[in-house]
Design a protein around this motif. Sequence first.
Motif, PDB file in Angstrom:
ATOM      1  N   ALA A   1       0.846  -1.204   0.000  1.00 36.99           N
ATOM      2  CA  ALA A   1       0.000   0.000   0.000  1.00 36.99           C
ATOM      3  C   ALA A   1       0.881   1.254   0.000  1.00 36.99           C
ATOM      4  N   LEU A   2       1.946   1.230   0.802  1.00 36.21           N
ATOM      5  CA  LEU A   2       2.846   2.394   0.855  1.00 36.21           C
ATOM      6  C   LEU A   2       3.549   2.569  -0.491  1.00 36.21           C
ATOM      7  N   ALA A   3       3.995   1.442  -1.075  1.00 34.26           N
ATOM      8  CA  ALA A   3       4.707   1.525  -2.356  1.00 34.26           C
ATOM      9  C   ALA A   3       3.801   2.105  -3.449  1.00 34.26           C
ATOM     10  N   LEU A   4       2.520   1.816  -3.363  1.00 31.92           N
ATOM     11  CA  LEU A   4       1.600   2.351  -4.375  1.00 31.92           C
ATOM     12  C   LEU A   4       1.295   3.834  -4.135  1.00 31.92           C
ATOM     13  N   GLY A   5       1.729   4.373  -2.993  1.00 37.31           N
ATOM     14  CA  GLY A   5       1.579   5.810  -2.787  1.00 37.31           C
ATOM     15  C   GLY A   5       0.835   6.233  -1.544  1.00 37.31           C
ATOM     16  N   ALA A   6       0.411   5.269  -0.707  1.00 41.61           N
ATOM     17  CA  ALA A   6      -0.245   5.646   0.550  1.00 41.61           C
ATOM     18  C   ALA A   6       0.816   6.153   1.536  1.00 41.61           C
ATOM     19  N   ASP A   7       0.387   7.015   2.471  1.00 38.63           N
ATOM     20  CA  ASP A   7       1.295   7.474   3.531  1.00 38.63           C
ATOM     21  C   ASP A   7       1.149   6.609   4.765  1.00 38.63           C
ATOM     22  N   ALA A   8       0.000   5.982   4.901  1.00 37.96           N
ATOM     23  CA  ALA A   8      -0.252   5.115   6.057  1.00 37.96           C
ATOM     24  C   ALA A   8      -1.411   4.198   5.694  1.00 37.96           C
ATOM     25  N   VAL A   9      -1.632   3.181   6.520  1.00 38.57           N
ATOM     26  CA  VAL A   9      -2.779   2.296   6.317  1.00 38.57           C
ATOM     27  C   VAL A   9      -3.604   2.274   7.600  1.00 38.57           C
ATOM     28  N   ALA A  10      -4.815   1.761   7.490  1.00 34.65           N
ATOM     29  CA  ALA A  10      -5.650   1.563   8.684  1.00 34.65           C
ATOM     30  C   ALA A  10      -6.145   0.121   8.676  1.00 34.65           C
ATOM     31  N   ILE A  11      -6.267  -0.447   9.874  1.00 33.77           N
ATOM     32  CA  ILE A  11      -6.760  -1.828   9.961  1.00 33.77           C
ATOM     33  C   ILE A  11      -7.954  -1.902  10.913  1.00 33.77           C
ATOM     34  N   GLY A  12      -8.909  -2.754  10.542  1.00 37.32           N
ATOM     35  CA  GLY A  12     -10.077  -2.985  11.387  1.00 37.32           C
ATOM     36  C   GLY A  12     -10.177  -4.456  11.749  1.00 37.32           C
ATOM     37  N   THR A  13     -10.573  -5.287  10.766  1.00 40.37           N
ATOM     38  CA  THR A  13     -10.799  -6.714  11.011  1.00 40.37           C
ATOM     39  C   THR A  13      -9.574  -7.378  11.649  1.00 40.37           C
ATOM     40  N   ALA A  14      -8.401  -7.117  11.081  1.00 41.91           N
ATOM     41  CA  ALA A  14      -7.188  -7.761  11.593  1.00 41.91           C
ATOM     42  C   ALA A  14      -6.929  -7.348  13.044  1.00 41.91           C
ATOM     43  N   ALA A  15      -7.255  -6.095  13.375  1.00 39.68           N
ATOM     44  CA  ALA A  15      -7.052  -5.632  14.756  1.00 39.68           C
ATOM     45  C   ALA A  15      -7.960  -6.409  15.709  1.00 39.68           C
ATOM     46  N   LEU A  16      -9.195  -6.683  15.272  1.00 36.89           N
ATOM     47  CA  LEU A  16     -10.125  -7.436  16.132  1.00 36.89           C
ATOM     48  C   LEU A  16      -9.621  -8.864  16.333  1.00 36.89           C
ATOM     49  N   ILE A  17      -9.102  -9.462  15.260  1.00 36.95           N
ATOM     50  CA  ILE A  17      -8.569 -10.823  15.390  1.00 36.95           C
ATOM     51  C   ILE A  17      -7.384 -10.801  16.366  1.00 36.95           C
ATOM     52  N   ALA A  18      -6.533  -9.772  16.224  1.00 37.68           N
ATOM     53  CA  ALA A  18      -5.356  -9.676  17.097  1.00 37.68           C
ATOM     54  C   ALA A  18      -5.751  -9.480  18.559  1.00 37.68           C
ATOM     55  N   LEU A  19      -6.840  -8.778  18.804  1.00 36.89           N
ATOM     56  CA  LEU A  19      -7.272  -8.552  20.193  1.00 36.89           C
ATOM     57  C   LEU A  19      -7.570  -9.869  20.904  1.00 36.89           C
TER      58      LEU A  19
END
Length: 442
Positions: free
Chosen positions: A316-334
Amino acid sequence: MTYTSDDRARLGLRESATFDRATIAAIQRAAETGIYDIRGWGAKRPLPHFDDLLFLGASMSRYPLEGYRERCATDVVLGDRFAKSPLHLDIPVTIAGMSFGALSGPAKEALGRGASEVGTSTTTGDGGMTPEERGQSKHLVYQYLPSRYGMNPDDLRKADAIEIVLGQGAKPGGGGMLLGQKISERVAGMRTLPQGIDQRSACRHPDWTGPDDLTIKINELREITDWCKPVYVKVGATRTYYDVKLAVHAGADVVVVDGMQGGTAATQDVFIEHVGIPTLAAIPQAVQALQELGVHRRVQLIVSGGIRNGADVAKALALGADAVAIGTAALIALGDNHPRYAAEYQKIGSAAGFYDDYQDGNDPAGISTQDPELSARFDPVAGGHRLANYLRVLTMEAQTIARACGKSHVCHLEPDDLVAVSIEAAAMARVPLAGTDWIPGT
Ligand SMILES: Cc1cc2nc3c(=O)[nH]c(=O)nc-3n(C[C@H](O)[C@H](O)[C@H](O)COP(=O)(O)O)c2cc1C
């Protein structure tokens, strides 16, 4: 060729590609119940995604950096276009907005704890800001949503940034749903609506009808917060090129683009699977819009929708984003899907790692529920540590890839570092098909 019933018995059932088992089951379910299927999570159909891209690690023509000796920075500044106090984050992975209502109070607290432990931000959601979340979040982004549930100017001032939500990748053009079983006394109180009754979140802001009004709204929010807080604008990925241009014109400091793989708390399955465009297709459109306006990197781009590992972050960064956001993965990690609850998951027709009935409020791990007994099972301190560990891994993985590509900052990754393994992904991401210099469509 015509088969008799004897032939069919001899050959066994021949499944149709058009009317496969899942389709038949869906028709039968609809016929039986007369209601559409609602669920959480994002699109589950196969779509071109980050897995269809590969990095070109350095060797001779490019020079790699040494893993344990050479620095590869990960910090990012978000919102320094107009705001007096932009966010300075240590890592380019942020936590996406998820509502208190969809998630329990302890889960929201854990998101704040985990994000703060690694120096990144978390975000409120539909339903407002809880004191636990504010208390445990070093950088808290406050969502300003069409529903206005839980919205109040005091909380706007308590936030570190404001995110105006125009849409979500899972349901662009659609509103949210919170079923009555999750409208506890506390959730109802914060939303100033009755307890136990289904709540639908509006699909568009009630007081504006187009981009000109958005400019006025952004200025109002800046006035309320003394021009200190960065203002983000979040859109679900559809006509991303135009939406990003309009958001920038309206004065956004940061644009958030959420692809169709992005999670939701609850909406119609038909919506999740059939509306929007893949994250991969949205990023180059957003970057093109920012570049044409001369503000790429000055108006930061946050990308979300299906981010799972450090490779996804790096791509995502290589394609030009400055940052990413996560939702589903964060819930799994919790810890949402810990195997110790396997028997309970089985009882509700789900399994550890697959739970997507966020709307039902029966989550055995106490994360996507308002049931006091279930939510008491979840330990926000331990959950926060798990999330912090996961965020560290995402960051280290992205750094490993960036170093291999010779980059001293993860944000120095560029489209030139990528190739695609399918024609679809090459066309959407606008990078060459591996082993060729062919970018379909250019
Ligand atoms: C449980 C849950 C609740 C969510 N609630 C909100 C919300 O209140 N506001 C919003 O803008 N997006 C909401 N989202 C969407 C996220 O902000 C984000 O766009 C999405 O989860 C990113 O995709 P990912 O889940 O694949 O990481 C929610 C997502 C989930 C999974």
